[in-house]
Design a protein around this motif. Structure first.
Motif: not given
Length: 140
Positions: A100-106, A112-114, A126-129
């Motif tokens: 899982e990809v999360l915003c580092a700030s909040c 997700h990233v693959f 591939r950061y699938c956002i």
């Protein structure tokens, strides 16, 4: 790619504050790790030059020059802005192991990233956002 979650988020709000700030659909994706339907997002096919920011807190996440066409139904990027703009964590929901990809700030959910899918990109990632997790600030 080793998932790592950073320290406490810099932007901290109560769930009530997030609900007041975000629309219902934004809240479902950003705060409850939902996913928008493929090929429906605002930025899936966008080619505008600029910076993609977190819709929840405004932190800069991705640049348009790292966006590529993956034909997966969501905006795809091969790298985030300055490696510290996102944090990663293991996600075993939906019966599979993903990152899982999360915003580092909040710490809002972005997508997700693959890796290792064979895309012709510098990182083979591939950061699938979710489009709804982003806001594009165009640059001239």
């Amino acid at each position: 790619m080793k998932p790592v979650v950073g320290a406490t988020p810099r932007v901290v709000k109560s769930e009530q504050e997030w609900r007041e700030k975000l629309s219902g659909a934004e809240y479902a994706v950003l705060r409850e790790a939902g996913t928008e339907r493929p090929f429906t997002g605002e930025y899936t096919d966008t080619k505008t030059t600029g910076v993609y920011e977190c819709r929840a807190c405004g932190a800069e996440l991705f640049r348009s020059d790292s966006k590529f066409e993956s034909h997966c139904g969501w905006p795809s990027f091969f790298t985030p802005l300055a490696g510290e703009s996102v944090v990663l964590r293991e996600d075993r929901s939906a019966g599979m192991a993903r990152t899982e990809v999360l915003c580092a700030s909040c710490h809002s959910h972005l997508g997700h990233v693959f890796e290792g899918e064979g895309y012709d990109t510098p990182t083979d990632q591939r950061y699938c956002i979710n489009s709804i997790a982003l806001r594009l600030t165009p640059q001239e």
